[in-house]
Design an enzyme around this catalytic site. Structure first.
Site, PDB file in Angstrom:
ATOM      1  N   ASP A  96      44.690  45.975  55.883  1.00  0.00           N
ATOM      2  CA  ASP A  96      44.648  44.990  54.808  1.00  0.00           C
ATOM      3  C   ASP A  96      43.445  44.081  55.024  1.00  0.00           C
ATOM      4  O   ASP A  96      43.333  43.419  56.061  1.00  0.00           O
ATOM      5  CB  ASP A  96      45.943  44.183  54.823  1.00  0.00           C
ATOM      6  N   VAL A  97      42.549  44.010  54.041  1.00  0.00           N
ATOM      7  CA  VAL A  97      41.346  43.190  54.197  1.00  0.00           C
ATOM      8  C   VAL A  97      41.681  41.709  54.347  1.00  0.00           C
ATOM      9  O   VAL A  97      40.858  40.925  54.826  1.00  0.00           O
ATOM     10  CB  VAL A  97      40.371  43.382  53.022  1.00  0.00           C
ATOM     11  N   TYR A 113      44.918  36.700  38.891  1.00  0.00           N
ATOM     12  CA  TYR A 113      43.774  37.611  38.971  1.00  0.00           C
ATOM     13  C   TYR A 113      42.486  36.909  38.566  1.00  0.00           C
ATOM     14  O   TYR A 113      41.458  37.022  39.246  1.00  0.00           O
ATOM     15  CB  TYR A 113      44.025  38.819  38.068  1.00  0.00           C
ATOM     16  N   ASP A 118      40.101  50.557  53.898  1.00  0.00           N
ATOM     17  CA  ASP A 118      41.109  50.548  52.833  1.00  0.00           C
ATOM     18  C   ASP A 118      42.474  50.558  53.500  1.00  0.00           C
ATOM     19  O   ASP A 118      42.603  50.976  54.655  1.00  0.00           O
ATOM     20  CB  ASP A 118      40.954  51.764  51.914  1.00  0.00           C
ATOM     21  N   THR A 132      39.870  52.887  36.267  1.00  0.00           N
ATOM     22  CA  THR A 132      40.199  53.076  37.677  1.00  0.00           C
ATOM     23  C   THR A 132      41.713  52.967  37.869  1.00  0.00           C
ATOM     24  O   THR A 132      42.429  52.445  37.001  1.00  0.00           O
ATOM     25  CB  THR A 132      39.508  52.013  38.555  1.00  0.00           C
ATOM     26  N   LYS A 192      39.127  36.094  40.933  1.00  0.00           N
ATOM     27  CA  LYS A 192      37.808  36.642  40.644  1.00  0.00           C
ATOM     28  C   LYS A 192      36.784  35.538  40.359  1.00  0.00           C
ATOM     29  O   LYS A 192      35.597  35.686  40.710  1.00  0.00           O
ATOM     30  CB  LYS A 192      37.894  37.620  39.477  1.00  0.00           C
TER      31      LYS A 192
END
Length: 238
Positions: free
Chosen positions: A50-51, A134, A36, A169, A138
């Site tokens: 950062d992924v 977004y 994370d 969340t 996805k």
């Protein structure tokens, strides 16, 4: 659904769904590799970064993996005509580029018969105004998981996606509409209002509920399931 002694990679492990999965797997006795960009206060090997940064994955030593959860993500909202390119790139960078880099690293390390789950969203299967970046990220993550499932099948590696609808969340705090309403009536009431308005079941999921579904997909109980998209949205996409 035993995970005792299994080595599991989880991104987005500091909060939300990723954290809920990590907590469950820790109880199950799994060995966790947690990633994370925020500090992580859970047992396991921690990697902060950062992924979407390829250099991060060159530094992370995964070793043989049994399972992987591709969960790191960000949100944002703006109509296409008002969407800055920098914001488009920020969201696509984490949610799709980051998912690719994570999944690539995981699939190189997954043992034969291993499994992975990509956390997508119902926004990737149902169009709504104001969420172009977004939703596109996805939708791309869903197709990425499906292609990965075909590529992993010869080694018995299963890859599935879960597409939650509303989940309570912290990611919602970055959505201006929700943040404003939460400031007015409180987070719990804001979630309840949105759920009653948008979801046939009249409620959002908890992170723990989605975590249980992810554990099923990772486990041998789902041994013949690959390339699937589990839409868990309370009927929102109907």
């Amino acid at each position: 659904m035993s995970f005792a002694g299994k080595r599991v990679l989880i991104t987005g492990a500091a909060s939300g769904i990723g954290r809920a999965v990590a907590e469950r797997l820790h109880i199950e006795g799994a060995e966790l590799l947690l990633v994370d960009r925020e500090p992580i206060d859970l047992p396991g090997r921690h990697h902060r970064g950062d992924v979407a940064d390829e250099a991060l994955w060159e530094k992370v030593e995964l070793g043989p993996l049994d399972h992987a959860l591709v969960c790191a993500g960000v949100a944002g909202a703006a109509p296409i005509v008002g969407l800055d390119y920098a914001e488009w790139r920020r969201i696509l960078g984490v949610n799709l580029d980051g998912a690719f880099l994570t999944l690539r690293a995981a699939m190189r390390s997954l043992v034969d018969g291993g499994s992975a789950v990509v956390v997508a969203s119902a926004a990737g299967v149902k169009a709504e105004p104001g969420i172009a970046a977004y939703a596109a990220s996805k939708a791309g993550a869903i197709q990425l998981a499906r292609v990965a499932a075909k590529e992993g099948a010869p080694r018995g590696v299963r890859v599935n996606a879960v597409a939650p609808g509303g989940v309570e969340t912290p990611i919602w705090d970055s959505v201006p509409m929700f943040a404003q309403r939460a400031a007015e009536v409180g987070r719990s009431a804001a979630f309840d209002e949105m759920a009653r308005m948008a979801t046939p079941l009249g409620r959002y999921a908890t992170a723990e509920e989605i975590a249980a579904q992810i554990l099923f997909l990772l486990s041998d109980a789902a041994a013949t399931i690959t390339g699937a998209v589990l839409v868990s949205d309370g009927g929102y996409s109907l």
